[in-house]
Scaffold this active site. Sequence first.
Site, PDB file in Angstrom:
ATOM      1  N   LYS A 277     -13.828  51.312 -32.468  1.00  0.00           N
ATOM      2  CA  LYS A 277     -14.061  51.793 -31.408  1.00  0.00           C
ATOM      3  C   LYS A 277     -13.591  51.118 -30.171  1.00  0.00           C
ATOM      4  O   LYS A 277     -13.432  49.670 -30.454  1.00  0.00           O
ATOM      5  CB  LYS A 277     -15.484  52.063 -31.064  1.00  0.00           C
ATOM      6  CG  LYS A 277     -16.193  53.191 -31.587  1.00  0.00           C
ATOM      7  CD  LYS A 277     -17.569  53.229 -31.432  1.00  0.00           C
ATOM      8  CE  LYS A 277     -18.353  54.428 -32.151  1.00  0.00           C
ATOM      9  NZ  LYS A 277     -17.828  55.845 -31.670  1.00  0.00           N
ATOM     10  N   ARG A 351     -21.373  62.519 -39.626  1.00  0.00           N
ATOM     11  CA  ARG A 351     -21.299  64.026 -40.600  1.00  0.00           C
ATOM     12  C   ARG A 351     -21.312  63.511 -41.980  1.00  0.00           C
ATOM     13  O   ARG A 351     -21.624  64.478 -42.738  1.00  0.00           O
ATOM     14  CB  ARG A 351     -20.101  64.647 -40.182  1.00  0.00           C
ATOM     15  CG  ARG A 351     -18.566  64.057 -40.454  1.00  0.00           C
ATOM     16  CD  ARG A 351     -17.363  64.546 -39.652  1.00  0.00           C
ATOM     17  NE  ARG A 351     -17.625  64.176 -38.282  1.00  0.00           N
ATOM     18  CZ  ARG A 351     -16.733  64.849 -37.451  1.00  0.00           C
ATOM     19  NH1 ARG A 351     -15.910  65.671 -37.577  1.00  0.00           N
ATOM     20  NH2 ARG A 351     -17.102  64.381 -36.274  1.00  0.00           N
TER      21      ARG A 351
HETATM   22  N1  BES Z   1     -21.620  58.010 -32.735  1.00  0.00           N
HETATM   23  C1  BES Z   1     -20.368  58.567 -32.294  1.00  0.00           C
HETATM   24  C2  BES Z   1     -20.420  59.607 -31.187  1.00  0.00           C
HETATM   25  C3  BES Z   1     -21.044  59.158 -29.979  1.00  0.00           C
HETATM   26  C4  BES Z   1     -20.125  59.010 -28.736  1.00  0.00           C
HETATM   27  C5  BES Z   1     -22.221  59.167 -29.743  1.00  0.00           C
HETATM   28  C6  BES Z   1     -20.643  58.753 -27.633  1.00  0.00           C
HETATM   29  C7  BES Z   1     -22.675  58.632 -28.627  1.00  0.00           C
HETATM   30  C8  BES Z   1     -21.939  58.641 -27.352  1.00  0.00           C
HETATM   31  C9  BES Z   1     -19.537  59.244 -33.426  1.00  0.00           C
HETATM   32  O1  BES Z   1     -19.716  58.662 -34.706  1.00  0.00           O
HETATM   33  C10 BES Z   1     -18.195  59.193 -33.191  1.00  0.00           C
HETATM   34  O2  BES Z   1     -17.781  57.967 -33.447  1.00  0.00           O
HETATM   35  N2  BES Z   1     -17.489  60.238 -33.115  1.00  0.00           N
HETATM   36  C11 BES Z   1     -16.035  60.564 -32.924  1.00  0.00           C
HETATM   37  C12 BES Z   1     -15.567  61.575 -33.781  1.00  0.00           C
HETATM   38  C13 BES Z   1     -14.169  61.555 -33.917  1.00  0.00           C
HETATM   39  C14 BES Z   1     -13.483  60.306 -34.787  1.00  0.00           C
HETATM   40  C15 BES Z   1     -13.765  62.758 -34.718  1.00  0.00           C
HETATM   41  C16 BES Z   1     -15.872  60.760 -31.353  1.00  0.00           C
HETATM   42  O3  BES Z   1     -16.356  61.496 -30.902  1.00  0.00           O
HETATM   43  O4  BES Z   1     -14.933  60.167 -31.014  1.00  0.00           O
HETATM   44 ZN    ZN Z   2     -18.797  57.022 -35.141  1.00  0.00          ZN
END
Ligand code: BES
Ligand code: ZN
Length: 501
Positions: A277, A351
């Site tokens: 991230k 997921r």
């Molecule tokens: N934990 C994150 C989602 C999230 C984002 C939670 C902001 C709380 C606040 C999740 O695991 C994630 O990283 N999702 C990605 C999915 C993508 C890679 C398909 C996202 O939302 O960018």
């Molecule tokens: Zn994630």
Amino acid sequence: MNITVWKSTEYHEASDVHILWIDEGGELFARDEQLDQDTQTMVQMLREDQELSGKFGEICVTNLVRSTKPRKLLVAGIGQKQELSFEKIRKLTGKIVKELNKRKTQSAYISLVGAEHIDLPIVEVAKIVSETAILANYRFTKYLSQDESSQMERLDIVCADEQEAEFQQAVAEGVLLGKATTSARDLVNEPANALVPAKLAEAAQQAGAEYSFDVTVYNEGQIEEIGMKAFLEVGKAAINPPRLIVMKYRGNPQKSDEILGFIGKGLTYDSGGLSLKPKDSMINMKEDMAGAAAVIGAMSAIARAKLRTNITAVVAACENMVSATGYRPGDIIGTMAGKSVMIKSTDAEGRLTLADAVHYIVHNEGAKRVIDLATLTGAAARALGNLVTAVMANDDDWYQQVEQASRLSGERICRIPLVEEYKDLLKSDVADLLNSAGANGPNMILGGLFIGEFIPETPWAHLDIAGTSWAEKESDYLSPGGTGVGMRLLYYLAKLSGQEQ
Ligand code: BES
Ligand code: ZN
Ligand code: ZN
């Protein structure tokens, strides 16, 4: 904060502040309350001086010139009385408690005697005031070596003598829900260096011991024996090993087959893994176990209230970290259900843990209807903001129940369709599924569709709480940090299922 119900004939005003609600027409909310002369004069003067319009949310605090308690009066505007709603009462209670805390008040009282002229059921109002007072009074102060802020210690609620029993029951439920929500907030706010998967499991065990529900914790070797391959992949980079937390509450042994399944996403930290991230997106990623926190809080509240229902709850707790032992983009991994998944992003990890968790709860625990709560996609936050949770469901009747629980709890939801055609975006040439379609797909729906592939026959609802689980700033009954969202919705879902059986 201690909240106590008093019969009006037995209450002796020992609190610092007297709270009054007034509408735009100048009518007091609790119109049968016996006001003493000082208070009456003060309210009249404030009205005459136009300092008290009764507009919704307006708060006026003034001293009463006397030596006995209460020496302060807080008058709060409820607006047009026919427009009053439970949500407005929540907001108003939040504003009142925050105002009192700002003034370092220790105790206050409110009378609801004779408030039946309002359309809302007064006993429910008492419940909501109690619940929200606890929520608004909450702050996460554990790590502050000095804390100048003040929190209220006591709220007295005065009722008509003949309503005492009903009030006691309603306030007890409100307090229970308030406290279970703040315990969920505490778990979310605990930083990831302190709350590793084993600690989250310990917190569940402690809650189980305190509120009488059964908790079993499986370690890495046992998770492997169970066959939760995808879950294990996600935790592989971490030094802190994963835990599978299984909680059981049986409040209706006559219908032992009727089991509701609750699942909470339990990433104690999500760095994104090798699909790292950006640094600003990582700061709050201790909140990636907010689903688990809501589920543990709900189990506590349900067991405490002894609801007539059976629940099994599952949290697949792990950390998504970066190291040479971790899974990679391009890997093809297995799952408990037997499907293979090609990893497009190691950041779409939730997921994967949930795919195994839904399979486990149906096949190993016999859950007949399932709901999962997960901070799954940033897309949910972008689409619906921080006030509305996205819900996807494969069954209309089950969704209706979730919607009813949403209405009872005041936790807002919006149904998002599981668009069949979008499943094509998760197709791969080399594996049964992709875990993500990349940055530009309909990511919130794809998250739901992916999990849905692993629970094809059982009614299931998926709540994406990525937007609603965290508050950036202070507002009426929230403080910065975890919100505890979903705890109350789950409680009411369990309560509804108990009434149905
Ligand atoms: N934990 C994150 C989602 C999230 C984002 C939670 C902001 C709380 C606040 C999740 O695991 C994630 O990283 N999702 C990605 C999915 C993508 C890679 C398909 C996202 O939302 O960018
Ligand atoms: Zn994630
Ligand atoms: Zn995540």
